[in-house]
Design a protein around this motif. Structure first.
Motif, PDB file in Angstrom:
ATOM      1  N   ILE A 193       0.778  -1.198   0.063  1.00 12.26           N
ATOM      2  CA  ILE A 193      -0.036  -0.035  -0.120  1.00 12.26           C
ATOM      3  C   ILE A 193       0.998   1.312  -0.105  1.00 12.26           C
ATOM      4  O   ILE A 193       0.512   2.265  -0.567  1.00 12.26           O
ATOM      5  CB  ILE A 193      -1.016  -0.223   1.268  1.00 12.26           C
ATOM      6  N   ASN A 194       2.015   1.137   0.520  1.00  6.26           N
ATOM      7  CA  ASN A 194       3.091   2.408   0.455  1.00  6.26           C
ATOM      8  C   ASN A 194       4.237   1.555  -0.032  1.00  6.26           C
ATOM      9  O   ASN A 194       4.586   0.240  -0.257  1.00  6.26           O
ATOM     10  CB  ASN A 194       3.247   3.140   1.674  1.00  6.26           C
ATOM     11  N   LYS A 195       5.555   2.207  -0.255  1.00  5.42           N
ATOM     12  CA  LYS A 195       6.651   1.680  -0.532  1.00  5.42           C
ATOM     13  C   LYS A 195       7.638   1.271   0.465  1.00  5.42           C
ATOM     14  O   LYS A 195       7.448   1.840   1.555  1.00  5.42           O
ATOM     15  CB  LYS A 195       7.429   2.670  -1.503  1.00  5.42           C
ATOM     16  N   PHE A 196       8.585   0.180   0.248  1.00 13.28           N
ATOM     17  CA  PHE A 196       9.401  -0.333   1.170  1.00 13.28           C
ATOM     18  C   PHE A 196      10.287   0.617   2.042  1.00 13.28           C
ATOM     19  O   PHE A 196      10.644   0.574   2.973  1.00 13.28           O
ATOM     20  CB  PHE A 196      10.165  -1.355   0.790  1.00 13.28           C
ATOM     21  N   TYR A 197      10.462   1.794   1.222  1.00 12.70           N
ATOM     22  CA  TYR A 197      11.485   2.717   1.907  1.00 12.70           C
ATOM     23  C   TYR A 197      11.187   3.431   3.186  1.00 12.70           C
ATOM     24  O   TYR A 197      12.061   4.234   3.798  1.00 12.70           O
ATOM     25  CB  TYR A 197      12.341   3.557   1.111  1.00 12.70           C
ATOM     26  N   ILE A 198      10.024   3.268   3.644  1.00 13.49           N
ATOM     27  CA  ILE A 198       9.690   3.765   5.018  1.00 13.49           C
ATOM     28  C   ILE A 198      10.809   3.130   6.097  1.00 13.49           C
ATOM     29  O   ILE A 198      10.903   3.782   7.161  1.00 13.49           O
ATOM     30  CB  ILE A 198       8.484   3.469   5.374  1.00 13.49           C
ATOM     31  N   LEU A 199      11.056   1.996   5.619  1.00 17.49           N
ATOM     32  CA  LEU A 199      12.161   1.204   6.592  1.00 17.49           C
ATOM     33  C   LEU A 199      13.692   1.484   6.268  1.00 17.49           C
ATOM     34  O   LEU A 199      14.659   1.231   6.710  1.00 17.49           O
ATOM     35  CB  LEU A 199      12.249  -0.265   6.312  1.00 17.49           C
ATOM     36  N   ASP A 200      13.899   2.677   5.493  1.00 19.50           N
ATOM     37  CA  ASP A 200      15.220   3.030   5.154  1.00 19.50           C
ATOM     38  C   ASP A 200      15.184   4.491   4.582  1.00 19.50           C
ATOM     39  O   ASP A 200      15.567   4.761   3.497  1.00 19.50           O
ATOM     40  CB  ASP A 200      15.610   2.225   3.951  1.00 19.50           C
ATOM     41  N   ASN A 256      16.319   7.275   5.864  1.00 23.82           N
ATOM     42  CA  ASN A 256      17.565   7.865   5.798  1.00 23.82           C
ATOM     43  C   ASN A 256      18.709   7.221   6.796  1.00 23.82           C
ATOM     44  O   ASN A 256      18.203   6.452   7.504  1.00 23.82           O
ATOM     45  CB  ASN A 256      17.647   9.563   5.978  1.00 23.82           C
ATOM     46  N   PRO A 257      20.091   7.453   6.861  1.00 23.88           N
ATOM     47  CA  PRO A 257      20.833   6.726   7.633  1.00 23.88           C
ATOM     48  C   PRO A 257      20.476   6.526   9.113  1.00 23.88           C
ATOM     49  O   PRO A 257      20.670   5.808   9.756  1.00 23.88           O
ATOM     50  CB  PRO A 257      22.415   7.330   7.394  1.00 23.88           C
ATOM     51  N   GLU A 258      20.089   7.875   9.747  1.00 29.10           N
ATOM     52  CA  GLU A 258      19.550   7.861  10.951  1.00 29.10           C
ATOM     53  C   GLU A 258      18.458   7.170  11.406  1.00 29.10           C
ATOM     54  O   GLU A 258      18.314   6.780  12.626  1.00 29.10           O
ATOM     55  CB  GLU A 258      19.625   9.424  11.297  1.00 29.10           C
ATOM     56  N   LYS A 259      17.558   7.118  10.478  1.00 27.81           N
ATOM     57  CA  LYS A 259      15.980   6.472  10.709  1.00 27.81           C
ATOM     58  C   LYS A 259      16.139   5.075  10.321  1.00 27.81           C
ATOM     59  O   LYS A 259      15.007   4.437  10.751  1.00 27.81           O
ATOM     60  CB  LYS A 259      15.015   7.248  10.410  1.00 27.81           C
ATOM     61  N   SER A 260      17.056   4.559   9.620  1.00 24.06           N
ATOM     62  CA  SER A 260      16.922   3.178   8.632  1.00 24.06           C
ATOM     63  C   SER A 260      16.767   2.031   9.529  1.00 24.06           C
ATOM     64  O   SER A 260      17.857   1.726  10.272  1.00 24.06           O
ATOM     65  CB  SER A 260      17.773   3.217   7.471  1.00 24.06           C
ATOM     66  N   THR A 275      21.876 -10.537   7.783  1.00 21.53           N
ATOM     67  CA  THR A 275      21.906 -10.623   6.415  1.00 21.53           C
ATOM     68  C   THR A 275      20.533 -10.098   6.219  1.00 21.53           C
ATOM     69  O   THR A 275      19.453 -11.149   5.946  1.00 21.53           O
ATOM     70  CB  THR A 275      22.207 -11.903   5.870  1.00 21.53           C
ATOM     71  N   VAL A 276      20.330  -8.892   5.465  1.00 21.34           N
ATOM     72  CA  VAL A 276      18.885  -8.556   5.123  1.00 21.34           C
ATOM     73  C   VAL A 276      18.493  -8.496   3.631  1.00 21.34           C
ATOM     74  O   VAL A 276      19.286  -7.953   2.918  1.00 21.34           O
ATOM     75  CB  VAL A 276      18.577  -7.004   5.615  1.00 21.34           C
ATOM     76  N   PHE A 277      17.344  -9.200   3.325  1.00 24.01           N
ATOM     77  CA  PHE A 277      16.731  -9.327   2.165  1.00 24.01           C
ATOM     78  C   PHE A 277      15.286  -8.500   2.321  1.00 24.01           C
ATOM     79  O   PHE A 277      14.695  -8.673   3.226  1.00 24.01           O
ATOM     80  CB  PHE A 277      16.257 -10.688   1.499  1.00 24.01           C
ATOM     81  N   VAL A 278      14.941  -7.723   1.307  1.00 26.54           N
ATOM     82  CA  VAL A 278      13.798  -6.939   1.311  1.00 26.54           C
ATOM     83  C   VAL A 278      13.033  -7.027   0.097  1.00 26.54           C
ATOM     84  O   VAL A 278      13.584  -6.919  -1.016  1.00 26.54           O
ATOM     85  CB  VAL A 278      14.011  -5.294   1.593  1.00 26.54           C
ATOM     86  N   HIS A 301       1.331   4.002  14.036  1.00 27.35           N
ATOM     87  CA  HIS A 301       1.592   3.527  12.979  1.00 27.35           C
ATOM     88  C   HIS A 301       3.184   3.205  12.380  1.00 27.35           C
ATOM     89  O   HIS A 301       3.768   2.307  11.922  1.00 27.35           O
ATOM     90  CB  HIS A 301       0.524   3.335  11.817  1.00 27.35           C
ATOM     91  N   ILE A 302       3.548   4.659  12.248  1.00 23.11           N
ATOM     92  CA  ILE A 302       4.913   4.634  11.652  1.00 23.11           C
ATOM     93  C   ILE A 302       5.994   4.963  12.546  1.00 23.11           C
ATOM     94  O   ILE A 302       6.841   4.148  12.660  1.00 23.11           O
ATOM     95  CB  ILE A 302       5.042   5.843  10.640  1.00 23.11           C
TER      96      ILE A 302
END
Length: 604
Positions: free
Chosen positions: A268-275, A277-281, A292-295, A523-524
């Protein structure tokens, strides 16, 4: 009043103003308003947008009709309701007369001290604006009570009436209009109306951008670009099909945990809410902890994906990702995370895998995820047979639901925070919104494929099949009681999309150990809470059993981020580590490109 205190400036004062400049700017504002009207009418005249009442407005009118019918069919009840409103206005009239006579008078209605709309001193100290404010509060509280006291109204209809009354109350606030907001009057006179010119120019731009509908800007979009200053964690695209790209991130430590981690975000939204910027990722933090992260990065679907439902998203999403992870790492055991609807899909996948005897996912984490939709909150307002059929008719036109429709629905859940402050700031104050990465992401909407969204609305929200063991995928029953792996079930306390009680109740649907964790905020922000920020808190208690309220009363509060607690839970299950050199993105195969990939950059 304190004698040393300077009285507030009269908002109607025009000392030092330029009448000619004001006149010119009013003319320019009218011209910009004409452009906005043309942008609204053009797609309706050429048939791109249908005219007439929208389904949402029609449903609201119908709902108010049911509410009015409930009160009017009993004359005594109707008279009592009218008397309550009249009594409130009589009290306001008496209070106003006392104040005009110079006598002390308590207000007939006072706003919530936390309400930011009426903070300007004129709302209390200028009697004109004070009366407008109190009249608004009396009327909206009366309307709210009409709904709450409608005991004979069918529960779903009552829920809808409550929601629509709140929407109407937020829209009609005097703080939204120049003539009734002292701050807007003052600014307009101080700028000789230049703010209106800027605001209506932005309004015309945003209606044109929305192709005839308002695409409300919540952030300065010119300041952000995915892959440039968003979604920066180093990685590769290691697999692609028509439904998703699989990203693998490069290790940042000398050794890594042997068991890989697969993240299934919402589409429903894009995955980069989890990435962001470097401080919030969250993704970068996981990599820095040795995971080892797969997304999965979902495609922004077009008409060609219209027939892809939950079964296709399951096969071409997490199941395909598991196949690729095994090829790349050689590992058969994987930990998985699902966020929001991505967590619902992950849960469905777990149930399907359990029926097949597939045990590749060894533990699962759910972020703000519902598997039981009994207490699904205000989103259920949009879910009944009539409204689902209306959505299905819209999706049948193009094969998908426009991303703007979902964005508008989510914004309506918190319209007093996510709609009207931006309407006033952008189109009346004429101010460009601040560049805010979270709100940029929020506006970077995605489309919903027809089959997938219809399945989700019908079988999850409307019929609640998943938690009841009545869902089938690819002909196989999905029974969450057969899912016996450890589950970390995260809820956020102020969540308006996946309410914490709903997440709590869903915990009982699984057959294995569930660690229910409640975090502060919504939620976020409740999920994206890096430990370095030292913000919010989380609560831990016993097993998620009994009533949610009882669990919360006995839970222990812990300051800061829940991330370290989750990492300790995750790594205790599989503490083995290997050399990071063995986790080169893609393994021996050549990657398809750099993260964040191409699918995430497709605009709705």
């Amino acid at each position: 009043m304190d004698k040393d205190r300077k009285p507030p400036e009269d908002p109607f004062t025009f000392a030092g103003g330029d009448i000619e400049a004001l006149s010119r700017n009013i003319a320019r504002a009218i011209e910009e308003g004409g452009k906005a009207m043309a942008a609204y009418l053009r797609p309706r005249e050429d048939g791109r947008v249908k005219t007439g009442l929208t389904d949402e407005i029609a449903d609201a009118v119908k709902t108010f009709g049911h509410l009015a019918e409930y009160w009017m069919k009993d004359p005594q009840r109707a008279v009592e309701a009218q008397s309550r409103l009249a009594s409130g206005f009589m009290e306001l009239w008496a209070s106003s007369l006392k104040r005009m006579a110079g006598e002390p008078a308590a207000p007939a209605a006072a706003p919530d001290p936390r309400d930011p709309r009426f903070k300007a001193p004129e709302w209390s100290e200028n009697q004109f604006f004070d009366v407008i404010k109190q009249a608004y509060l009396i009327t909206t509280r009366w309307a709210d009570k009409l709904v709450k006291d409608a005991e004979g109204l069918e529960p779903h209809m009552k829920h809808k009436a409550d929601f629509y009354v709140r929407q109407l109350s937020a829209a009609l606030s005097p703080s939204n209009f120049i003539a009734t907001n002292p701050e807007l009057i003052r600014q307009t006179l101080a700028e000789n109306g230049e703010n209106l010119v800027r605001g209506l120019h932005m309004l015309a731009e945003d209606i044109a951008a929305g192709q005839g509908d308002l695409k409300l800007r919540q952030s300065d979009a010119s300041k952000f670009e995915v892959g440039v200053n968003l979604a920066l964690t180093p990685g590769k695209v290691v697999f692609r099909n028509q439904t998703m790209e699989l990203l693998q991130y490069a290790p940042a430590t000398e050794t890594v945990y042997q068991r890989p981690l697969l993240i299934c975000p919402p589409w429903i939204n894009k995955f980069y809410i989890l990435d962001l910027n470097p401080e919030k990722s969250f993704i970068r933090w996981c990599v820095e902890q040795g995971l080892t992260v797969f997304v999965i990065s979902w495609v922004n679907p077009g008409p060609e994906q219209r027939r892809k439902g939950f079964a296709e998203y399951m096969r071409e999403g997490p199941l395909a990702a598991l196949d690729e992870i095994r090829k790349i790492t050689g590992e058969t055991d994987v930990s998985a995370i699902g966020y929001c609807v991505g967590g619902t899909l992950l849960s469905v996948t777990l149930g399907w895998m359990a029926a097949q005897g597939d045990r590749r996912i060894a533990s699962a984490t759910l972020f703000a995820t519902q598997v039981d939709f009994t207490h699904a909150g205000d989103l259920k307002v949009f879910v009944d047979e009539e409204q689902i059929q209306a959505v299905e008719r819209k999706m049948a036109e193009h094969g998908y639901l426009a991303g703007s429709k979902m964005a508008a629905a989510f914004n309506m859940l918190r319209s007093q925070d996510l709609i009207w402050p931006y309407v006033v700031n952008n189109y009346v104050r004429g101010k460009q919104p601040f560049p805010f990465d979270l709100l940029y992401w929020n506006s970077d909407s995605t489309r919903m494929p027809e089959a997938n969204h219809s399945f989700y609305l019908r079988y999850c929200y409307l019929e609640n099949r998943l938690s009841r063991g009545r869902m089938e995928i690819d002909g196989a029953p999905v029974d969450l009681k057969k899912v016996t792996i450890p589950i970390y079930n995260l809820a956020t306390r102020e969540d308006h999309i996946a309410p914490p009680k709903s997440v709590f109740v869903g915990s009982a649907a699984f057959g294995g150990p569930v660690r229910y964790v409640l975090t502060g905020s919504g939620h976020i922000a409740g999920v994206i809470n890096p430990p370095a920020k030292g913000k919010y808190q989380y609560w831990l208690g016993g097993p998620p059993e009994g009533a949610y309220e009882d669990w919360l009363a006995g839970a222990q509060e812990h300051p800061g981020s829940w991330w370290p607690d989750w990492l300790a839970w995750l790594t205790a299950q599989a503490p083995e580590r290997i050399a990071a050199a063995k986790r080169k993105p893609g393994g021996r195969r050549k990657p398809l490109g750099e993260a964040p990939g191409s699918y995430v950059k497709i605009k709705a």
